[in-house]
Write an enzyme that holds these catalytic residues in place. Sequence first.
Site, PDB file in Angstrom:
ATOM      1  N   LYS A  71       4.040 -48.891 -13.283  1.00 39.32           N
ATOM      2  CA  LYS A  71       2.692 -49.454 -13.201  1.00 39.32           C
ATOM      3  C   LYS A  71       2.706 -50.644 -12.279  1.00 39.32           C
ATOM      4  O   LYS A  71       3.597 -51.483 -12.358  1.00 39.32           O
ATOM      5  CB  LYS A  71       2.264 -49.908 -14.617  1.00 39.32           C
ATOM      6  N   LYS A  95       7.228 -57.975 -16.227  1.00 39.00           N
ATOM      7  CA  LYS A  95       5.910 -58.402 -16.709  1.00 39.00           C
ATOM      8  C   LYS A  95       5.454 -57.502 -17.858  1.00 39.00           C
ATOM      9  O   LYS A  95       5.034 -57.968 -18.906  1.00 39.00           O
ATOM     10  CB  LYS A  95       4.921 -58.305 -15.536  1.00 39.00           C
ATOM     11  N   LYS A 107       5.180 -50.828  -7.515  1.00 36.52           N
ATOM     12  CA  LYS A 107       4.322 -51.613  -6.618  1.00 36.52           C
ATOM     13  C   LYS A 107       4.197 -50.880  -5.305  1.00 36.52           C
ATOM     14  O   LYS A 107       5.108 -50.158  -4.892  1.00 36.52           O
ATOM     15  CB  LYS A 107       4.940 -52.989  -6.351  1.00 36.52           C
ATOM     16  N   THR A 191      -6.881 -60.991 -15.109  1.00 34.11           N
ATOM     17  CA  THR A 191      -5.722 -61.795 -14.683  1.00 34.11           C
ATOM     18  C   THR A 191      -6.006 -63.265 -14.989  1.00 34.11           C
ATOM     19  O   THR A 191      -5.171 -63.976 -15.568  1.00 34.11           O
ATOM     20  CB  THR A 191      -5.429 -61.592 -13.187  1.00 34.11           C
ATOM     21  N   ASN A 222      -9.544 -63.235  -6.196  1.00 34.85           N
ATOM     22  CA  ASN A 222     -10.017 -62.720  -7.479  1.00 34.85           C
ATOM     23  C   ASN A 222      -9.522 -63.581  -8.635  1.00 34.85           C
ATOM     24  O   ASN A 222     -10.317 -64.152  -9.388  1.00 34.85           O
ATOM     25  CB  ASN A 222      -9.600 -61.249  -7.641  1.00 34.85           C
ATOM     26  N   SER A 350      -5.309 -53.409 -17.448  1.00 36.95           N
ATOM     27  CA  SER A 350      -5.092 -52.112 -16.788  1.00 36.95           C
ATOM     28  C   SER A 350      -4.579 -51.095 -17.810  1.00 36.95           C
ATOM     29  O   SER A 350      -4.981 -49.931 -17.808  1.00 36.95           O
ATOM     30  CB  SER A 350      -4.054 -52.237 -15.671  1.00 36.95           C
TER      31      SER A 350
HETATM   32  N1  GLU Z   1      -1.452 -56.412  -9.193  1.00 36.38           N
HETATM   33  C1  GLU Z   1      -1.502 -56.921 -10.515  1.00 36.38           C
HETATM   34  C2  GLU Z   1      -0.163 -57.538 -10.883  1.00 36.38           C
HETATM   35  O1  GLU Z   1       0.595 -57.934 -10.023  1.00 36.38           O
HETATM   36  C3  GLU Z   1      -2.005 -55.895 -11.533  1.00 36.38           C
HETATM   37  C4  GLU Z   1      -1.180 -54.671 -11.691  1.00 36.38           C
HETATM   38  C5  GLU Z   1      -1.820 -53.608 -12.567  1.00 36.38           C
HETATM   39  O2  GLU Z   1      -2.899 -53.840 -13.094  1.00 36.38           O
HETATM   40  O3  GLU Z   1      -1.208 -52.550 -12.702  1.00 36.38           O
HETATM   41  O4  GLU Z   1       0.140 -57.741 -12.027  1.00 36.38           O
END
Ligand code: GLU
Length: 416
Positions: A71, A95, A107, A191, A222, A350
């Site tokens: 993810k 994370k 990613k 976030t 954002n 998410s």
């Molecule tokens: N890009 C965000 C992060 O770095 C969200 C990733 C997601 O929602 O999967 O955590």
Amino acid sequence: MTEENLNPFQIVQQQISDAGKYLGLDSAIEEILKEPKRVLEVTFPVRMDDGTIKVFKGIRSQHNDAIGPCKGGVRYHPDVTVDEVKALSMWMTFKCGVVGLPYGGGKGGVICNPKELSQGELQRISRGYVEAIASIIGPDKDIPAPDVYTNAQIMAWMMDAFSRLQGSNQFGVVTGKPIIVGGSLGRDKATAQGCVFVVIKAAEKLGINLNGATVAIQGYGNAGSQAAFLLNKLGCKIVGLSDSQGGIYNPDGIDLDKVYEHKSRTRSCVNFPGSQSISNAELLELPVDILIPAALENQITANNAARVKAKIVAEAANGPTTPEASRILYANGTTVIPDILANAGGVTVSYFEWVQNLMNYYWSEEEVFEKLRTIMYNAFDNVYAASQQHQVDLRTAAFIVSISRIAEAIKVRGHV
Ligand code: GLU
């Protein structure tokens, strides 16, 4: 100037070693965690508005899927590199682990400059990228989401491209979508909201009253703009803001509605009437209670860490503080809420979006934020307890909490 290693891939490897020492981590597990499981590099042709064809480069890194599907977001930026995307996918694993989501980390990135692209070009790039990586993504394999310079509209195009390839709607392949096509209420603010929840907890521990506390935010995108708004609602005074063009400072507090209107009109917060112009570097050194780096990697380094005056640094960005800077901040008594905890609210909602897609039943925004609050508060408490137990900073503690979960999954599955 101190020479410091700023390669994010090597930085995350070092963070794994640092935490591994406290866990007596099995060397095979450490080796597994120090590299992504799979990295796919793709090129794909896109027709530009002037009729020419341009070939774009994209990357998708899948770090680990021991606990669940990979993810993580997709970044559109001219400076995207393979090592950066690999590192970001690794931070995603840790994370998800720190907040206890049933996901591993992934990613993606596309090397492009969205500021120079039309909506039509952006759509064709997004579809081209998804077609190029389609064989390795899916609701039970790897689920992309927004990141730097990608948004809900781009997620809608990506979901549509993947659904067309499959011949049926696949809402759960991507998160951060518009509400009408399976997005979750609250995802756009998630976030920032998650970051604010952990700031509340840290302020409580440090005896800082948020009512009247001063805040500087680097990166009025954002996460940064929403965090400014939410903290302001709690009584904080936002005195410094910046974006890629530069920053503004007003010790009496910045009017957020007016700066929003100014940024919508001029595309930047710089030259906001009544404020002092400052650089992004100066913003980090402002005399504030709370500093929120919400832009890119390697902003607080060995060269400026000693001049950071904030009592709390909450990393809404990924990787904004180098290991050497982290050590300096810790020695100076600054509480750094690390990225893998401070910005985990985005991936947490998410996850809620994906769950709602899989069961086709949707929650209210109140339900989403209530569930997010529980997860963020628990995660903070676990990380704080680990930092007390091992006498380490919150970053090392967050890695300890997270790695121990992933290591357990790797072991119980019989991979080592
Ligand atoms: N890009 C965000 C992060 O770095 C969200 C990733 C997601 O929602 O999967 O955590």
